[in-house]
Design a protein around this motif. Sequence first.
Motif, PDB file in Angstrom:
ATOM      1  N   ASP A 182      14.539  19.963  21.617  1.00 31.32           N
ATOM      2  CA  ASP A 182      13.316  20.131  20.839  1.00 31.32           C
ATOM      3  C   ASP A 182      12.232  20.867  21.623  1.00 31.32           C
ATOM      4  OD1 ASP A 182      13.512  16.916  19.101  1.00 31.32           O
ATOM      5  OD2 ASP A 182      14.444  18.847  18.676  1.00 31.32           O
ATOM      6  N   SER A 183      12.199  20.664  22.917  1.00 31.87           N
ATOM      7  CA  SER A 183      11.149  21.242  23.733  1.00 31.87           C
ATOM      8  C   SER A 183      11.240  22.758  23.864  1.00 31.87           C
ATOM      9  CB  SER A 183      11.159  20.612  25.128  1.00 31.87           C
ATOM     10  OG  SER A 183      12.385  20.868  25.786  1.00 31.87           O
ATOM     11  N   VAL A 184      12.403  23.334  23.571  1.00 34.05           N
ATOM     12  CA  VAL A 184      12.577  24.778  23.721  1.00 34.05           C
ATOM     13  C   VAL A 184      12.866  25.482  22.410  1.00 34.05           C
ATOM     14  CG1 VAL A 184      13.428  24.416  26.062  1.00 34.05           C
ATOM     15  CG2 VAL A 184      15.061  24.766  24.192  1.00 34.05           C
ATOM     16  N   LYS A 185      13.089  24.749  21.360  1.00 42.75           N
ATOM     17  CA  LYS A 185      13.427  25.346  20.072  1.00 42.75           C
ATOM     18  C   LYS A 185      12.323  26.291  19.618  1.00 42.75           C
ATOM     19  CE  LYS A 185      15.291  24.075  15.553  1.00 42.75           C
ATOM     20  NZ  LYS A 185      16.585  24.743  15.804  1.00 42.75           N
ATOM     21  N   GLY A 186      12.727  27.485  19.227  1.00 41.85           N
ATOM     22  CA  GLY A 186      11.783  28.499  18.808  1.00 41.85           C
ATOM     23  C   GLY A 186      11.329  29.414  19.923  1.00 41.85           C
ATOM     24  N   ARG A 187      11.551  29.013  21.170  1.00 41.76           N
ATOM     25  CA  ARG A 187      11.162  29.821  22.321  1.00 41.76           C
ATOM     26  C   ARG A 187      12.358  30.353  23.094  1.00 41.76           C
ATOM     27  NH1 ARG A 187       8.788  27.720  26.450  1.00 41.76           N
ATOM     28  NH2 ARG A 187       9.527  25.575  26.134  1.00 41.76           N
ATOM     29  N   PHE A 188      13.418  29.569  23.165  1.00 41.36           N
ATOM     30  CA  PHE A 188      14.619  29.957  23.900  1.00 41.36           C
ATOM     31  C   PHE A 188      15.729  30.289  22.922  1.00 41.36           C
ATOM     32  CE2 PHE A 188      13.916  27.424  28.118  1.00 41.36           C
ATOM     33  CZ  PHE A 188      12.646  27.944  28.218  1.00 41.36           C
ATOM     34  N   THR A 189      16.588  31.223  23.299  1.00 38.76           N
ATOM     35  CA  THR A 189      17.727  31.600  22.483  1.00 38.76           C
ATOM     36  C   THR A 189      18.974  31.682  23.350  1.00 38.76           C
ATOM     37  OG1 THR A 189      16.331  32.882  20.972  1.00 38.76           O
ATOM     38  CG2 THR A 189      18.706  33.308  20.916  1.00 38.76           C
ATOM     39  N   ILE A 190      20.004  30.958  22.954  1.00 35.98           N
ATOM     40  CA  ILE A 190      21.282  31.041  23.640  1.00 35.98           C
ATOM     41  C   ILE A 190      22.199  31.969  22.849  1.00 35.98           C
ATOM     42  CG2 ILE A 190      22.252  28.997  22.490  1.00 35.98           C
ATOM     43  CD1 ILE A 190      23.688  28.365  25.151  1.00 35.98           C
ATOM     44  N   SER A 191      22.958  32.777  23.556  1.00 38.41           N
ATOM     45  CA  SER A 191      23.897  33.685  22.918  1.00 38.41           C
ATOM     46  C   SER A 191      25.076  33.909  23.852  1.00 38.41           C
ATOM     47  CB  SER A 191      23.221  35.014  22.560  1.00 38.41           C
ATOM     48  OG  SER A 191      22.754  35.677  23.723  1.00 38.41           O
TER      49      SER A 191
ATOM     50  N   ASP B 117      28.546  36.740  24.749  1.00 42.03           N
ATOM     51  CA  ASP B 117      29.322  37.944  24.540  1.00 42.03           C
ATOM     52  C   ASP B 117      30.698  37.659  25.120  1.00 42.03           C
ATOM     53  OD1 ASP B 117      30.538  40.428  24.501  1.00 42.03           O
ATOM     54  OD2 ASP B 117      28.726  41.503  25.067  1.00 42.03           O
ATOM     55  N   ASN B 118      31.614  37.281  24.262  1.00 40.47           N
ATOM     56  CA  ASN B 118      32.933  36.875  24.742  1.00 40.47           C
ATOM     57  C   ASN B 118      33.710  38.030  25.370  1.00 40.47           C
ATOM     58  OD1 ASN B 118      32.467  34.261  23.970  1.00 40.47           O
ATOM     59  ND2 ASN B 118      33.700  34.346  22.111  1.00 40.47           N
ATOM     60  N   ALA B 119      33.444  39.247  24.932  1.00 44.70           N
ATOM     61  CA  ALA B 119      34.105  40.395  25.531  1.00 44.70           C
ATOM     62  C   ALA B 119      33.695  40.582  26.984  1.00 44.70           C
ATOM     63  CB  ALA B 119      33.801  41.662  24.734  1.00 44.70           C
ATOM     64  N   LYS B 120      32.496  40.117  27.334  1.00 42.71           N
ATOM     65  CA  LYS B 120      31.998  40.214  28.699  1.00 42.71           C
ATOM     66  C   LYS B 120      32.090  38.905  29.458  1.00 42.71           C
ATOM     67  CE  LYS B 120      28.721  43.927  27.691  1.00 42.71           C
ATOM     68  NZ  LYS B 120      27.298  44.343  27.721  1.00 42.71           N
ATOM     69  N   ASN B 121      32.650  37.878  28.832  1.00 38.81           N
ATOM     70  CA  ASN B 121      32.762  36.558  29.454  1.00 38.81           C
ATOM     71  C   ASN B 121      31.408  36.060  29.962  1.00 38.81           C
ATOM     72  OD1 ASN B 121      35.490  36.660  28.929  1.00 38.81           O
ATOM     73  ND2 ASN B 121      36.138  36.570  31.073  1.00 38.81           N
ATOM     74  N   THR B 122      30.388  36.244  29.150  1.00 38.83           N
ATOM     75  CA  THR B 122      29.034  35.948  29.586  1.00 38.83           C
ATOM     76  C   THR B 122      28.261  35.210  28.507  1.00 38.83           C
ATOM     77  OG1 THR B 122      29.011  37.911  31.004  1.00 38.83           O
ATOM     78  CG2 THR B 122      26.888  36.923  30.476  1.00 38.83           C
ATOM     79  N   VAL B 123      27.498  34.220  28.924  1.00 42.51           N
ATOM     80  CA  VAL B 123      26.572  33.530  28.049  1.00 42.51           C
ATOM     81  C   VAL B 123      25.163  33.778  28.574  1.00 42.51           C
ATOM     82  CG1 VAL B 123      26.721  31.335  29.301  1.00 42.51           C
ATOM     83  CG2 VAL B 123      26.033  31.352  26.897  1.00 42.51           C
ATOM     84  N   TYR B 124      24.203  33.859  27.662  1.00 42.49           N
ATOM     85  CA  TYR B 124      22.837  34.189  28.018  1.00 42.49           C
ATOM     86  C   TYR B 124      21.882  33.105  27.552  1.00 42.49           C
ATOM     87  CZ  TYR B 124      24.992  38.812  28.247  1.00 42.49           C
ATOM     88  OH  TYR B 124      25.818  39.877  28.534  1.00 42.49           O
ATOM     89  N   LEU B 125      20.772  33.016  28.241  1.00 48.52           N
ATOM     90  CA  LEU B 125      19.657  32.205  27.778  1.00 48.52           C
ATOM     91  C   LEU B 125      18.409  33.068  27.847  1.00 48.52           C
ATOM     92  CD1 LEU B 125      18.766  29.362  26.805  1.00 48.52           C
ATOM     93  CD2 LEU B 125      18.095  28.913  29.181  1.00 48.52           C
ATOM     94  N   GLN B 126      17.942  33.492  26.694  1.00 49.79           N
ATOM     95  CA  GLN B 126      16.716  34.267  26.608  1.00 49.79           C
ATOM     96  C   GLN B 126      15.552  33.302  26.479  1.00 49.79           C
ATOM     97  OE1 GLN B 126      16.154  37.765  26.676  1.00 49.79           O
ATOM     98  NE2 GLN B 126      14.040  37.035  26.844  1.00 49.79           N
ATOM     99  N   MET B 127      14.651  33.331  27.425  1.00 43.04           N
ATOM    100  CA  MET B 127      13.518  32.421  27.458  1.00 43.04           C
ATOM    101  C   MET B 127      12.243  33.221  27.230  1.00 43.04           C
ATOM    102  SD  MET B 127      14.573  29.998  30.692  1.00 43.04           S
ATOM    103  CE  MET B 127      14.460  31.366  31.859  1.00 43.04           C
ATOM    104  N   SER B 128      11.483  32.817  26.257  1.00 40.24           N
ATOM    105  CA  SER B 128      10.213  33.457  25.977  1.00 40.24           C
ATOM    106  C   SER B 128       9.117  32.400  25.900  1.00 40.24           C
ATOM    107  CB  SER B 128      10.278  34.261  24.676  1.00 40.24           C
ATOM    108  OG  SER B 128      10.557  33.426  23.567  1.00 40.24           O
ATOM    109  N   SER B 129       7.874  32.869  25.884  1.00 36.45           N
ATOM    110  CA  SER B 129       6.726  31.963  25.867  1.00 36.45           C
ATOM    111  C   SER B 129       6.868  30.885  26.927  1.00 36.45           C
ATOM    112  CB  SER B 129       6.555  31.339  24.479  1.00 36.45           C
ATOM    113  OG  SER B 129       6.366  32.332  23.496  1.00 36.45           O
TER     114      SER B 129
END
Length: 126
Positions: A62-71, A73-85
């Motif tokens: 709840d503390s990060v919802k709306g500000r952070f985005t997890i995604s 790319d399976n072709a790159k074997n990579t997971v991301y965490l985009q953190m904003s605000s």
Amino acid sequence: QVQLVESGGGLAQAGGSLRLSCAASGRTFSNYAMGWFRQAPGKEREFVAAINWSGGYTYYADSVKGRFTISRDNAKNTVYLQMSSLKLENTAVYYCAAVRSIGSYAGKSAREYDYWGQGTQVTVSS
């Protein structure tokens, strides 16, 4: 086994953005649910976000919802965490984690994950 390596941590200003990456070894990355956790000094490890094997289901604290985005790319074997605000209280060591899974599952508890990266430091300053 799966080996995970986080990157992208560093210093950010409050209100700014940062993107973390987690690179996984192996050829079966798409069979793993992935999670991001963080731990600040003197505090317990805390769930941040998780994503199922396909990327079709995401889950957030709840503390990060709306500000952070997890995604992922399976072709790159990579997971991301985009953190904003970013906020000062987001300062922590951020860890990625993996567990073999199928379907919509992606756990919110650290105990559900079998593989962990070394962590990357995120420091938010004013």
